[in-house]
Design a protein around this motif. Structure first.
Motif, PDB file in Angstrom:
ATOM      1  N   GLN A 120       0.850  -1.189   0.000  1.00 41.50           N
ATOM      2  CA  GLN A 120       0.000   0.000   0.000  1.00 41.50           C
ATOM      3  C   GLN A 120       0.883   1.236   0.000  1.00 41.50           C
ATOM      4  OE1 GLN A 120      -2.233  -0.893   3.542  1.00 41.50           O
ATOM      5  NE2 GLN A 120      -0.846   0.232   4.865  1.00 41.50           N
ATOM      6  N   ALA A 121       0.397   2.284  -0.683  1.00 42.91           N
ATOM      7  CA  ALA A 121       1.087   3.576  -0.713  1.00 42.91           C
ATOM      8  C   ALA A 121       0.048   4.636  -1.053  1.00 42.91           C
ATOM      9  CB  ALA A 121       2.205   3.581  -1.752  1.00 42.91           C
ATOM     10  N   GLY A 122       0.024   5.709  -0.266  1.00 40.31           N
ATOM     11  CA  GLY A 122      -0.942   6.773  -0.508  1.00 40.31           C
ATOM     12  C   GLY A 122      -2.356   6.227  -0.462  1.00 40.31           C
ATOM     13  N   HIS A 123      -3.144   6.491  -1.498  1.00 40.77           N
ATOM     14  CA  HIS A 123      -4.541   6.046  -1.530  1.00 40.77           C
ATOM     15  C   HIS A 123      -4.714   4.675  -2.194  1.00 40.77           C
ATOM     16  CE1 HIS A 123      -4.338   7.481  -5.688  1.00 40.77           C
ATOM     17  NE2 HIS A 123      -5.463   6.818  -5.911  1.00 40.77           N
ATOM     18  N   ALA A 124      -3.605   3.983  -2.515  1.00 40.46           N
ATOM     19  CA  ALA A 124      -3.685   2.748  -3.300  1.00 40.46           C
ATOM     20  C   ALA A 124      -3.134   1.529  -2.565  1.00 40.46           C
ATOM     21  CB  ALA A 124      -2.932   2.933  -4.612  1.00 40.46           C
ATOM     22  N   PHE A 125      -3.645   0.386  -2.988  1.00 43.36           N
ATOM     23  CA  PHE A 125      -3.240  -0.928  -2.453  1.00 43.36           C
ATOM     24  C   PHE A 125      -3.174  -1.880  -3.631  1.00 43.36           C
ATOM     25  CE2 PHE A 125      -4.579  -5.161  -1.004  1.00 43.36           C
ATOM     26  CZ  PHE A 125      -3.741  -5.377   0.078  1.00 43.36           C
ATOM     27  N   ASN A 126      -2.156  -2.745  -3.671  1.00 41.21           N
ATOM     28  CA  ASN A 126      -2.026  -3.697  -4.774  1.00 41.21           C
ATOM     29  C   ASN A 126      -1.522  -5.036  -4.269  1.00 41.21           C
ATOM     30  OD1 ASN A 126       0.360  -4.592  -7.093  1.00 41.21           O
ATOM     31  ND2 ASN A 126      -1.773  -4.520  -7.699  1.00 41.21           N
ATOM     32  N   MET A 127      -2.096  -6.094  -4.848  1.00 44.26           N
ATOM     33  CA  MET A 127      -1.559  -7.439  -4.613  1.00 44.26           C
ATOM     34  C   MET A 127      -1.801  -8.277  -5.864  1.00 44.26           C
ATOM     35  SD  MET A 127      -4.158  -9.060  -1.829  1.00 44.26           S
ATOM     36  CE  MET A 127      -5.929  -9.116  -2.075  1.00 44.26           C
ATOM     37  N   ARG A 128      -0.860  -9.173  -6.117  1.00 42.95           N
ATOM     38  CA  ARG A 128      -0.971 -10.114  -7.234  1.00 42.95           C
ATOM     39  C   ARG A 128      -0.939 -11.511  -6.630  1.00 42.95           C
ATOM     40  NH1 ARG A 128       0.295  -8.699 -12.565  1.00 42.95           N
ATOM     41  NH2 ARG A 128       1.307 -10.696 -12.861  1.00 42.95           N
ATOM     42  N   TYR A 129      -1.848 -12.362  -7.123  1.00 40.58           N
ATOM     43  CA  TYR A 129      -1.895 -13.723  -6.592  1.00 40.58           C
ATOM     44  C   TYR A 129      -2.491 -14.661  -7.625  1.00 40.58           C
ATOM     45  CZ  TYR A 129      -6.670 -12.176  -5.497  1.00 40.58           C
ATOM     46  OH  TYR A 129      -7.944 -11.665  -5.570  1.00 40.58           O
ATOM     47  N   ARG A 130      -2.343 -15.946  -7.376  1.00 44.13           N
ATOM     48  CA  ARG A 130      -2.883 -16.969  -8.263  1.00 44.13           C
ATOM     49  C   ARG A 130      -4.106 -17.581  -7.601  1.00 44.13           C
ATOM     50  NH1 ARG A 130      -0.226 -19.124 -12.290  1.00 44.13           N
ATOM     51  NH2 ARG A 130      -0.507 -21.282 -11.640  1.00 44.13           N
ATOM     52  N   LEU A 131      -5.199 -17.643  -8.384  1.00 43.48           N
ATOM     53  CA  LEU A 131      -6.472 -18.127  -7.865  1.00 43.48           C
ATOM     54  C   LEU A 131      -7.054 -19.199  -8.790  1.00 43.48           C
ATOM     55  CD1 LEU A 131      -8.828 -17.715  -5.787  1.00 43.48           C
ATOM     56  CD2 LEU A 131      -9.793 -16.107  -7.454  1.00 43.48           C
ATOM     57  N   PRO A 132      -7.206 -20.431  -8.301  1.00 46.75           N
ATOM     58  CA  PRO A 132      -7.893 -21.459  -9.093  1.00 46.75           C
ATOM     59  C   PRO A 132      -9.394 -21.163  -9.137  1.00 46.75           C
ATOM     60  CG  PRO A 132      -6.525 -22.441  -7.369  1.00 46.75           C
ATOM     61  CD  PRO A 132      -6.626 -20.977  -7.076  1.00 46.75           C
ATOM     62  N   VAL A 133      -9.987 -21.217 -10.339  1.00 53.20           N
ATOM     63  CA  VAL A 133     -11.405 -20.928 -10.536  1.00 53.20           C
ATOM     64  C   VAL A 133     -11.999 -22.017 -11.427  1.00 53.20           C
ATOM     65  CG1 VAL A 133     -13.059 -19.266 -11.497  1.00 53.20           C
ATOM     66  CG2 VAL A 133     -10.978 -18.437 -10.389  1.00 53.20           C
ATOM     67  N   GLU A 134     -13.190 -22.482 -11.054  1.00 55.11           N
ATOM     68  CA  GLU A 134     -13.866 -23.456 -11.900  1.00 55.11           C
ATOM     69  C   GLU A 134     -14.569 -22.732 -13.040  1.00 55.11           C
ATOM     70  OE1 GLU A 134     -17.462 -26.645 -11.695  1.00 55.11           O
ATOM     71  OE2 GLU A 134     -16.103 -26.595  -9.978  1.00 55.11           O
ATOM     72  N   VAL A 135     -14.246 -23.150 -14.280  1.00 52.33           N
ATOM     73  CA  VAL A 135     -14.836 -22.563 -15.474  1.00 52.33           C
ATOM     74  C   VAL A 135     -15.322 -23.711 -16.357  1.00 52.33           C
ATOM     75  CG1 VAL A 135     -14.434 -21.140 -17.521  1.00 52.33           C
ATOM     76  CG2 VAL A 135     -13.265 -20.586 -15.375  1.00 52.33           C
ATOM     77  N   SER A 136     -16.623 -23.772 -16.571  1.00 48.90           N
ATOM     78  CA  SER A 136     -17.223 -24.814 -17.419  1.00 48.90           C
ATOM     79  C   SER A 136     -16.783 -26.216 -17.004  1.00 48.90           C
ATOM     80  CB  SER A 136     -16.875 -24.575 -18.888  1.00 48.90           C
ATOM     81  OG  SER A 136     -17.335 -23.317 -19.311  1.00 48.90           O
ATOM     82  N   GLY A 137     -16.765 -26.474 -15.693  1.00 50.49           N
ATOM     83  CA  GLY A 137     -16.432 -27.798 -15.196  1.00 50.49           C
ATOM     84  C   GLY A 137     -14.944 -28.095 -15.097  1.00 50.49           C
ATOM     85  N   ARG A 138     -14.103 -27.138 -15.484  1.00 54.39           N
ATOM     86  CA  ARG A 138     -12.648 -27.316 -15.393  1.00 54.39           C
ATOM     87  C   ARG A 138     -12.079 -26.292 -14.431  1.00 54.39           C
ATOM     88  NH1 ARG A 138     -10.366 -26.309 -21.064  1.00 54.39           N
ATOM     89  NH2 ARG A 138      -8.563 -25.988 -19.750  1.00 54.39           N
TER      90      ARG A 138
END
Length: 180
Positions: A120-138
């Motif tokens: 975080q800095a000033g008025h902003a916050f950032n994070m990058r991450y990996r997220l598994p998501v189910e899409v059309s059964g996969r």
């Protein structure tokens, strides 16, 4: 000669999304801006949010609301997020963030791969991450580039790019408002 030019052009077209995907704004660019965002202070208590997921064309795919119960104890922030989607589906994510210093948090969530460094800095916050998501059964794992910006009226705007192989396939927009 034509085959070589065609190959080079195809190679550049395939490489371009990877190069563009690697470039990102550094959160430090917002140092000194106001109002100052500290996620520990902002999310301590109850927060409500409204959001949507848009595909790569900009078409809204899902809408949702979120209720977040946040608890700040010392340098540990716990966010219990309960999602309700327009179609009635529900989901829950629990984040735990440990403050490392004034600008850095280390986060973990029940459905996120590995620890996440957030800044975080000033008025902003950032994070990058990996997220598994189910899409059309996969199950597909996306890289999430998550940005939050505190507004003068106290609302927090969140924009997240969901990408795969450096190409943004969807975007999430959320507006947070602290409960009175």
């Amino acid at each position: 000669m034509y085959k070589i030019l065609r190959f080079r052009l195809l190679f550049l077209l395939l490489l371009l999304p990877l190069l563009v995907g690697c470039s990102s704004v550094d959160v430090e660019r917002y140092a000194g801006t106001t109002p100052r965002l500290d996620i520990g202070e902002y999310f301590d208590g109850e927060t409500r949010a409204w959001g949507m997921v848009q595909d790569y064309r900009g078409e809204v795919q899902r809408r949702f609301t979120v209720v977040i119960d946040g608890t700040l104890e010392g340098d540990t922030l716990t966010l219990d997020e309960r999602f309700i989607y327009q179609d009635g589906e529900t989901d829950r994510r629990v984040w735990t963030f440990e403050r490392q210093d004034d600008a850095t948090w280390l986060g973990r969530a029940n459905d996120v791969e590995g620890p996440v460094e957030a800044r975080q800095a000033g008025h902003a916050f950032n994070m990058r991450y990996r997220l598994p998501v189910e899409v059309s059964g996969r199950e597909l794992t996306f890289t999430m580039d998550d940005w939050m910006y505190l507004q003068p009226d106290g609302r927090l705007i969140n924009r997240t790019a969901m990408s795969k192989f450096g190409v943004t396939l969807a975007e999430i927009t959320i507006v947070f408002d602290r409960a009175p």
